[in-house]
Design an enzyme around this catalytic site. Structure first.
Site, PDB file in Angstrom:
ATOM      1  CB  SER A 118      90.278   8.872  58.450  1.00 25.18           C
ATOM      2  OG  SER A 118      89.866   9.443  57.214  1.00 25.18           O
TER       3      SER A 118
ATOM      4  CG  ASP B  81      93.863   4.494  55.949  1.00 24.97           C
ATOM      5  OD1 ASP B  81      92.889   4.402  56.389  1.00 24.97           O
ATOM      6  OD2 ASP B  81      94.250   5.413  55.134  1.00 24.97           O
TER       7      ASP B  81
ATOM      8  CG  HIS C 219      94.678   9.502  58.198  1.00 25.64           C
ATOM      9  ND1 HIS C 219      95.843   8.976  57.658  1.00 25.64           N
ATOM     10  CD2 HIS C 219      93.702   9.219  56.879  1.00 25.64           C
ATOM     11  CE1 HIS C 219      95.903   8.440  56.667  1.00 25.64           C
ATOM     12  NE2 HIS C 219      94.758   8.458  55.863  1.00 25.64           N
TER      13      HIS C 219
ATOM     14  CG  HIS D 263      96.475   8.487  52.608  1.00 22.92           C
ATOM     15  ND1 HIS D 263      95.342   7.512  52.869  1.00 22.92           N
ATOM     16  CD2 HIS D 263      96.957   7.801  51.605  1.00 22.92           C
ATOM     17  CE1 HIS D 263      95.465   6.422  52.130  1.00 22.92           C
ATOM     18  NE2 HIS D 263      96.238   6.776  51.249  1.00 22.92           N
TER      19      HIS D 263
ATOM     20  CG  ASP E 253      92.065   9.520  54.159  1.00 22.57           C
ATOM     21  OD1 ASP E 253      92.878   9.048  53.723  1.00 22.57           O
ATOM     22  OD2 ASP E 253      91.080   9.445  55.089  1.00 22.57           O
TER      23      ASP E 253
ATOM     24  CG  MET F 232      90.305  10.244  48.268  1.00 20.83           C
ATOM     25  SD  MET F 232      88.841   9.408  48.703  1.00 20.83           S
ATOM     26  CE  MET F 232      89.265   8.587  50.320  1.00 20.83           C
TER      27      MET F 232
ATOM     28  CG  MET G  42      94.520   7.793  48.706  1.00 20.58           C
ATOM     29  SD  MET G  42      92.957   7.516  49.474  1.00 20.58           S
ATOM     30  CE  MET G  42      92.915   8.816  50.568  1.00 20.58           C
TER      31      MET G  42
ATOM     32  CG  MET H 131      96.162   1.883  51.166  1.00 21.26           C
ATOM     33  SD  MET H 131      95.147   3.060  52.152  1.00 21.26           S
ATOM     34  CE  MET H 131      93.615   2.698  52.100  1.00 21.26           C
TER      35      MET H 131
HETATM   36  C1  DX5 Z   1      90.372   5.344  52.703  1.00 18.19           C
HETATM   37  C2  DX5 Z   1      90.961   6.180  53.434  1.00 18.19           C
HETATM   38  C3  DX5 Z   1      90.811   5.950  55.008  1.00 18.19           C
HETATM   39  C4  DX5 Z   1      89.339   5.947  55.322  1.00 18.19           C
HETATM   40  C5  DX5 Z   1      89.452   4.836  56.539  1.00 18.19           C
HETATM   41  O1  DX5 Z   1      90.801   5.560  51.247  1.00 18.19           O
HETATM   42  O2  DX5 Z   1      92.336   6.281  53.118  1.00 18.19           O
HETATM   43  O3  DX5 Z   1      91.649   6.675  55.572  1.00 18.19           O
HETATM   44  O4  DX5 Z   1      89.001   7.158  55.759  1.00 18.19           O
HETATM   45  O5  DX5 Z   1      87.909   4.864  56.906  1.00 18.19           O
HETATM   46  P1  DX5 Z   1      87.535   3.662  57.725  1.00 18.19           P
HETATM   47  O6  DX5 Z   1      88.261   3.760  59.111  1.00 18.19           O
HETATM   48  O7  DX5 Z   1      85.846   4.015  57.751  1.00 18.19           O
HETATM   49  O8  DX5 Z   1      87.821   2.433  57.172  1.00 18.19           O
HETATM   50 ZN    ZN Z   2      93.793   7.116  54.509  1.00 21.29          ZN
END
Ligand code: DX5
Ligand code: ZN
Length: 221
Positions: free
Chosen positions: A11, A177, A36, A69, A38, A40, A71, A140
């Site tokens: 990620s 994840d 990956h 991903h 993320d 947000m 969010m 998750m």
């Molecule tokens: C959290 C993200 C993850 C996050 C994982 O909301 O979706 O992808 O980056 O990070 P670690 O591996 O540090 O938990």
């Molecule tokens: Zn993620």
């Protein structure tokens, strides 16, 4: 259980954003299978990252699969922009809107693989009736929003997702994840996951360690 190759999806949330292109190149060279990404929105989750233009800007740095991903809520108006930016897999949250089936149809119509993410409290059952549109189930194991949180041991849920996926007879990724480390990776894989997302545990200790960090998550010593 369907035997699927184990894939490691670093990620980029945990990378050095001032060197984003170089960091993506480094994890590509270090053996990442998926990148990956993320996204947000500061509304569906309590944090903000980046959007489609940033993803587009790093698309040329690697030919690895972009595992995006999302969010964000609402998600439907932006699906086209993430497809255009170069996403290969677009994962949306089951909790992010009222019309999951419609959102998945949109992703498939854009020619992309469709994933559904489930927050820790959301039962696997909510995707039973949309499985014909699903290519990836993201379980998750933290509450989404931040890297570096502690793993929530939802092993039974991972098993249920794998069983639901296998019932379709198609190769569906089960991705986990949040809080994935060298200490829990083996048990996560044994429960039925084949894609491990890892931020902190890949990017720790600097670029010289990325290959070893990925190797150990994959089951290496
Ligand atoms: C959290 C993200 C993850 C996050 C994982 O909301 O979706 O992808 O980056 O990070 P670690 O591996 O540090 O938990
Ligand atoms: Zn993620």
């Amino acid at each position: 259980m369907t035997q699927m190759p184990i894939r490691i999806a670093p990620s980029i949330l945990s990378c050095d954003f001032s060197q984003l292109g170089a960091e993506v190149t480094a994890i590509d060279k270090a053996g990442a299978d998926y990148i990956h990404i993320d996204v947000m929105d500061g509304h569906f989750v309590p944090n903000l990252t980046f959007g489609a233009p940033v993803i587009k800007s790093v698309r040329a740095t690697t030919s690895k699969i972009f595992d995006v991903h999302l969010m964000i809520a609402p998600v439907d108006p932006l699906l086209g922009s993430f497809a255009d930016a170069g996403a290969d897999i677009i994962t949306i949250h089951a909790e992010a809107g009222s019309h999951l089936h419609r959102s998945l149809q949109t992703i498939k119509a854009l020619g992309k693989k469709a994933g559904v993410a489930l927050n820790p409290a959301t039962p696997v059952d909510v995707i039973t009736h949309v499985m014909d549109l699903v290519d990836l189930i993201l379980i998750m194991t933290v509450n989404p929003g931040f890297g570096g949180q502690n793993f929530i041991p939802l092993f039974d849920k991972i098993k249920m997702a794998r069983a639901l996926a296998d019932k379709t007879g198609r190769m569906i990724d089960i991705e986990v994840d949040g809080g994935v480390t060298r200490d829990n990776a083996k048990e996560i894989i044994a429960a039925g996951a084949n894609v491990l997302v890892a931020g902190t545990s890949v990017f720790k200790d600097g670029a010289a360690h990325y290959a070893a960090n990925i190797h150990v998550l994959r089951g290496g010593a």
